[in-house]
Design a protein around this motif. Structure first.
Motif, short mmCIF file in Angstrom:
data_model
loop_
_atom_site.label_atom_id
_atom_site.label_comp_id
_atom_site.label_asym_id
_atom_site.label_seq_id
_atom_site.Cartn_x
_atom_site.Cartn_y
_atom_site.Cartn_z
N HIS A 1 -2.38 -5.63 -4.91
CA HIS A 1 -2.50 -5.25 -4.17
C HIS A 1 -1.70 -3.82 -3.86
O HIS A 1 -1.21 -3.49 -2.39
CB HIS A 1 -1.95 -5.87 -2.88
N LEU A 2 -0.84 -3.67 -5.06
CA LEU A 2 -0.03 -2.88 -4.48
C LEU A 2 -0.73 -1.18 -5.09
O LEU A 2 -1.82 -1.59 -5.85
CB LEU A 2 0.57 -2.81 -6.24
N ASN A 3 -0.05 0.22 -4.66
CA ASN A 3 -0.49 1.14 -4.69
C ASN A 3 -0.35 1.81 -6.40
O ASN A 3 0.71 2.41 -5.96
CB ASN A 3 -0.22 2.36 -3.60
N GLY B 1 0.91 -1.12 -0.03
CA GLY B 1 -0.15 -0.10 0.34
C GLY B 1 0.60 1.29 -0.15
O GLY B 1 0.58 2.39 0.02
N LYS B 2 1.85 0.87 0.47
CA LYS B 2 2.77 2.23 0.61
C LYS B 2 4.42 2.27 -0.73
O LYS B 2 4.93 3.12 -0.98
CB LYS B 2 3.59 2.29 1.06
N MET B 3 4.25 1.52 -1.86
CA MET B 3 5.05 0.73 -2.73
C MET B 3 4.20 1.38 -4.77
O MET B 3 3.16 1.34 -4.30
CB MET B 3 5.04 0.01 -3.23
N ASN B 4 5.78 1.82 -4.86
CA ASN B 4 4.84 1.92 -6.06
C ASN B 4 5.97 0.70 -7.22
O ASN B 4 5.91 -0.46 -7.01
CB ASN B 4 5.60 3.32 -6.46
N LEU B 5 5.42 1.02 -8.19
CA LEU B 5 5.98 -0.45 -9.85
C LEU B 5 7.65 -0.42 -8.89
O LEU B 5 7.72 -1.29 -9.70
CB LEU B 5 5.34 0.31 -10.74
N ARG B 6 8.12 0.25 -9.60
CA ARG B 6 9.33 0.25 -9.37
C ARG B 6 10.03 -0.01 -7.87
O ARG B 6 10.78 -0.99 -7.47
CB ARG B 6 10.04 1.69 -9.79
N ASP B 7 9.48 -0.19 -6.71
CA ASP B 7 10.11 -0.55 -5.62
C ASP B 7 9.22 -1.79 -5.45
O ASP B 7 10.09 -2.67 -5.07
CB ASP B 7 8.36 -0.20 -4.24
N LEU B 8 8.13 -2.48 -6.46
CA LEU B 8 7.86 -3.60 -6.51
C LEU B 8 9.00 -4.69 -7.61
O LEU B 8 9.29 -5.61 -6.90
CB LEU B 8 5.97 -3.74 -7.09
N HIS C 1 -5.58 -12.54 3.64
CA HIS C 1 -6.06 -12.25 4.40
C HIS C 1 -5.68 -10.92 5.09
O HIS C 1 -7.28 -10.16 5.58
CB HIS C 1 -7.33 -13.34 4.27
N GLN C 2 -5.69 -11.27 6.14
CA GLN C 2 -5.54 -10.25 7.55
C GLN C 2 -4.89 -8.85 7.53
O GLN C 2 -5.00 -8.33 7.67
CB GLN C 2 -4.78 -11.15 8.95
N ASP C 3 -4.33 -9.27 6.85
CA ASP C 3 -3.00 -7.68 6.06
C ASP C 3 -2.68 -8.02 4.21
O ASP C 3 -2.01 -8.41 4.06
CB ASP C 3 -2.22 -7.63 6.59
N PRO C 4 -3.88 -7.69 3.63
CA PRO C 4 -3.29 -8.51 1.58
C PRO C 4 -2.38 -7.00 1.40
O PRO C 4 -1.86 -7.41 0.48
CB PRO C 4 -4.77 -7.89 1.71
N HIS C 5 -1.81 -6.09 2.29
CA HIS C 5 -0.51 -5.38 1.85
C HIS C 5 0.52 -5.63 2.03
O HIS C 5 1.27 -5.41 1.59
CB HIS C 5 -1.27 -4.25 2.35
N LYS C 6 0.37 -6.91 2.85
CA LYS C 6 2.14 -7.04 3.46
C LYS C 6 2.41 -7.98 2.78
O LYS C 6 2.36 -8.90 2.19
CB LYS C 6 1.51 -8.00 4.92
N LEU C 7 3.24 -7.68 1.75
CA LEU C 7 4.05 -8.18 1.04
C LEU C 7 4.63 -9.99 1.18
O LEU C 7 5.07 -10.65 0.17
CB LEU C 7 4.95 -7.04 0.12
N GLU C 8 5.53 -9.47 2.23
CA GLU C 8 6.33 -10.66 2.55
C GLU C 8 5.66 -12.23 2.95
O GLU C 8 5.46 -13.28 2.40
CB GLU C 8 7.02 -10.35 3.75
N VAL C 9 3.67 -12.05 2.91
CA VAL C 9 2.98 -13.15 3.24
C VAL C 9 2.07 -13.53 2.09
O VAL C 9 1.70 -14.52 2.10
CB VAL C 9 2.02 -12.67 4.18
N LEU C 10 1.89 -12.54 1.50
CA LEU C 10 1.52 -12.91 -0.15
C LEU C 10 2.43 -13.85 -0.67
O LEU C 10 1.61 -15.19 -1.23
CB LEU C 10 1.67 -12.00 -1.18
N PHE C 11 3.34 -14.22 -1.17
CA PHE C 11 4.35 -15.04 -1.52
C PHE C 11 4.57 -15.96 -0.40
O PHE C 11 4.80 -16.04 0.73
CB PHE C 11 6.03 -14.51 -1.75
N GLY C 12 4.04 -17.75 -1.38
CA GLY C 12 3.75 -18.39 -0.45
C GLY C 12 5.83 -19.35 -0.71
O GLY C 12 6.77 -18.04 -0.87
N SER C 13 5.82 -19.78 0.27
CA SER C 13 7.34 -20.42 0.73
C SER C 13 7.50 -21.97 0.19
O SER C 13 6.56 -22.52 -0.10
CB SER C 13 7.16 -21.13 2.46
#
Length: 260
Positions: A160-162, A14-21, A101-113
């Motif tokens: 989920h990106l801003n 939610g605080k990142m742009n496309l370059r950050d991503l 689902h608790q925090d859809p903007h948190k990138l490190e839990v979006l990726f699977g392990s």
């Protein structure tokens, strides 16, 4: 050292742009592993193949199977309520979907392990590839699954990106996915491909087609369920939330926009 860019970091989409991503995505260890294994698998497929037609057929079939498999996993496993009701599987469910689902903007839990995703990708693709073209087909199918995973993960981040996509198709799949996260979780299980949703009756094109779900953020793991099955709450260190943290003002991921 490998993975240092992500060591101890937390990324908020939610605080990142496309370059950050792009930087975060390309430096994430799991994405790098997928890419490396896909390249190795593709090279092996080209070394081993005997029939170009069977190789092409393998890639085509794997490309069709992947979205169907993802749909089934997402709908019946990740959104099932049986994983959190067993002590041994509750932390797994927390990591692979509840946290997202608790925090859809948190990138490190979006990726699977990798421990969960690699066996799943192989199980979904390799048997079909082997049946079509032996070891060459198995390698080609695995490469297809790995590349598709990378594509899915990137577009999932975009959703989920801003960031407001310029392509109408990307904007549309983002809207559909945000309905799943902010309006009603019992539908729109796809990331890129929504054909399985249409086929099995879980697709909805507009928020008004479904009522707002009270469990869209906790997937049914509310305070009552947490009291009966405490293992996810214990691993989290806090009670389940009924809504995620609010994204920054002006974010394209704004809840009100997603549910309108």
């Amino acid at each position: 050292m490998w993975g240092d860019a992500w060591r101890g970091r937390s990324y908020d989409l939610g605080k990142m742009n496309l370059r950050d991503l792009a930087i975060a995505y390309s430096t994430y260890p799991a994405i790098q592993v997928y890419a490396a294994l896909a390249l190795i698998s593709a090279v092996l497929a080209l070394i081993w193949f005997e029939s170009g037609w069977r190789l092409v057929a393998t890639v085509f079939v794997a490309s069709l199977i992947y979205p169907m498999a993802w749909y089934g996993i997402h709908r019946y496993i990740l959104h099932g309520r049986w994983l959190y009701r067993m002590k041994w599987s509750a932390p797994l469910w927390k990591r692979i979907h509840f946290d997202h689902h608790q925090d859809p903007h948190k990138l490190e839990v979006l990726f699977g392990s990798l421990a969960n995703t690699l066996p799943t990708i192989a199980l979904v693709t390799v048997p079909f590839g082997w049946a079509i073209d032996g070891k060459a087909g198995a390698a080609a199918a695995l490469a297809t699954g790995l590349v598709t995973t990378c594509i899915y993960e990137f577009f999932h981040c975009i959703q989920h990106l801003n960031y407001k996509p310029r392509w109408a198709w990307v904007a549309r799949i983002k809207q559909l996915h945000l309905y799943h996260h902010f309006h009603n979780e019992d539908g729109n299980y796809g990331i890129i491909a929504y054909g399985p949703d249409m086929l099995f009756g879980s697709y909805y094109a507009h928020a008004k087609e479904k009522p707002r779900s009270p469990t869209v953020f906790n997937l049914g793991y509310d305070l009552e369920e947490a009291a009966r099955y405490p293992w996810v709450m214990e691993a989290t260190g806090a009670p389940p939330r009924d809504r995620p943290p609010r994204p920054p003002a002006g974010s394209d991921n704004n809840t009100a926009k997603a549910a309108s």
